[in-house]
Design an enzyme around this catalytic site. Sequence first.
Site, short mmCIF file in Angstrom:
data_model
loop_
_atom_site.label_atom_id
_atom_site.label_comp_id
_atom_site.label_asym_id
_atom_site.label_seq_id
_atom_site.Cartn_x
_atom_site.Cartn_y
_atom_site.Cartn_z
N ASP A 131 0.85 -1.20 0.00
CA ASP A 131 0.00 0.00 0.00
C ASP A 131 0.88 1.24 0.00
O ASP A 131 0.60 2.22 0.69
CB ASP A 131 -0.93 0.00 1.21
CG ASP A 131 -2.01 1.07 1.12
OD1 ASP A 131 -2.30 1.52 0.00
OD2 ASP A 131 -2.56 1.47 2.15
N ASP A 181 3.21 2.48 8.11
CA ASP A 181 2.02 1.66 7.83
C ASP A 181 2.39 0.44 6.99
O ASP A 181 2.01 0.30 5.83
CB ASP A 181 0.96 2.49 7.12
CG ASP A 181 -0.39 1.78 7.11
OD1 ASP A 181 -0.53 0.77 7.83
OD2 ASP A 181 -1.30 2.23 6.40
#
EC number: 2.7.11.1
Length: 519
Positions: free
Chosen positions: A281, A298
């Site tokens: 991502d 993340d």
Amino acid sequence: MTPAPEPQDPPTIHEPVATEQTDDISDWDVESDYEDGYGAPSKSQAQGGASAADRPKINAHARIDDQMTDLARHASKIRLDNLTMQQIFRDKDRTDNATSDQVLDNHTRMIILNMLNRNIISEIYGTISTGKEANVYNAVAYDNNGERIERAVKVYKTIILGFKDRERYLAGEQRFKTIVDKALSAPRKMIKLWAEKEFRNLKRLHTAGIPCPEPIYLKYNVMVMGFLGDHTNGYAFPRLHDTKITGETLEETEAEWRRLYINLLSMMRRMYQVCGLVHGDLSEYNILYNEGVLYIIDVSQSVEHDHIEATNFLRMDIRNVNDFFARRGVDTLSDRTVYHFITDSTGAVDENGMRKAIDNLYATRPPLAESEEARAEQEIDNQVFRNQFIPTTLEEVYNLEVELGKKVDTRLYQHMLADSKVPESTGGEHKSGEGGESGSEDEEGDEGESGEVESGDEEREEGEGDRFEKKRPRGKKHLDKAEKHAHKMAVKEAKREKRKEKMPKHVKKKLVAANKKRK
């Protein structure tokens, strides 16, 4: 005649209250987290050797309430969105209740209070960001010298899951293959697995020297990590999407964006080759920027490079990176070129080596035409590559004859194949001499005569015959009598040495009995 003794009432057994909260606490094993019971007298000593059936059961629900009462003194140290913990508990507004239910449920609240009690963190005083899967809060800790240290606490949501596509990232993960099936059927176990996944991924990145938050502590769905931001006022570094780079001239601004683009490609390659991970991502929203340095954040959805979806995730990351820097005016490489650069296992992984490799890719690529038709053709090539099927194993190569007829540069899976030259066995005489000369002449081109080619083939066949000559098979049954006897004596001697370090049986029984009493 003596009268018969009156019947006595059986001992009172305090059964734990069968509520949903008790079941959750027992499943999460909260007692073992906060009370170890080390040094306490055993049950047999306290009750005079009563049998297991007569001993009263522990009221786990009451014990947890006592722990909550003891830890409540730390409640004032948790301040989220300028609200104290007592205000969050007492306020009956739907918005506040939803925030408390999603993040600060009873178990999460107890974990945070226990961290405060153990001085892992000293205070939580603000919110850094909120997302679909977790919230990140500012925290403070103090070292042995009393110095203030900024921390970040990431709390994963447990009740209302806004991010429900975790199965795509967990299924096929070799690190969690033994427990992933159970986790997919239980949302709470999935959250725990998801937090552990990001903690381990951050460890890999931090060990490899990739700029990222330092993982410090993890307990269930609460992770403590290093703070990326200004330690004086508690403001986090801005995202790359919100960064504005302004140089003295337009050329300096474009050069800075190009330098960041090259650095990010190098980080993606190091993440793939050294850490064995694909981000999954990667975009301008999951990258922080400060003083010319990019930080990767993340990584909970990051997968290993042998994951079944790793190729698709990598192409998606490349597309996001190229699209963002193209909007900033950077002359980006094609998606196909970046993919081969990241997955090439023969290149360098140090900073200077990767920078030289990227400069070489810019120098050796065909010149770009400024016409709209040429740009459209390049965009079509990127779209074809993004939707093209790339086999991850050789079993997925169906038309092998057709693939062998293609050029090497057009094979998308070329990085998975071995080199064309197979290393030959040592000691072969065909490497040097007339055989080697004829073989080299055969490789130079079509100028050599047919007789030289035939002699080279004959020498090559002789070398292969030496390499594949028949050898004695393995196994003890193929050994002669003397070798069998020597092997038998060696095994006996090894077992004799091992018995010297073996624990006596009476000592082992005492240790086993002592461990049973502690339980």
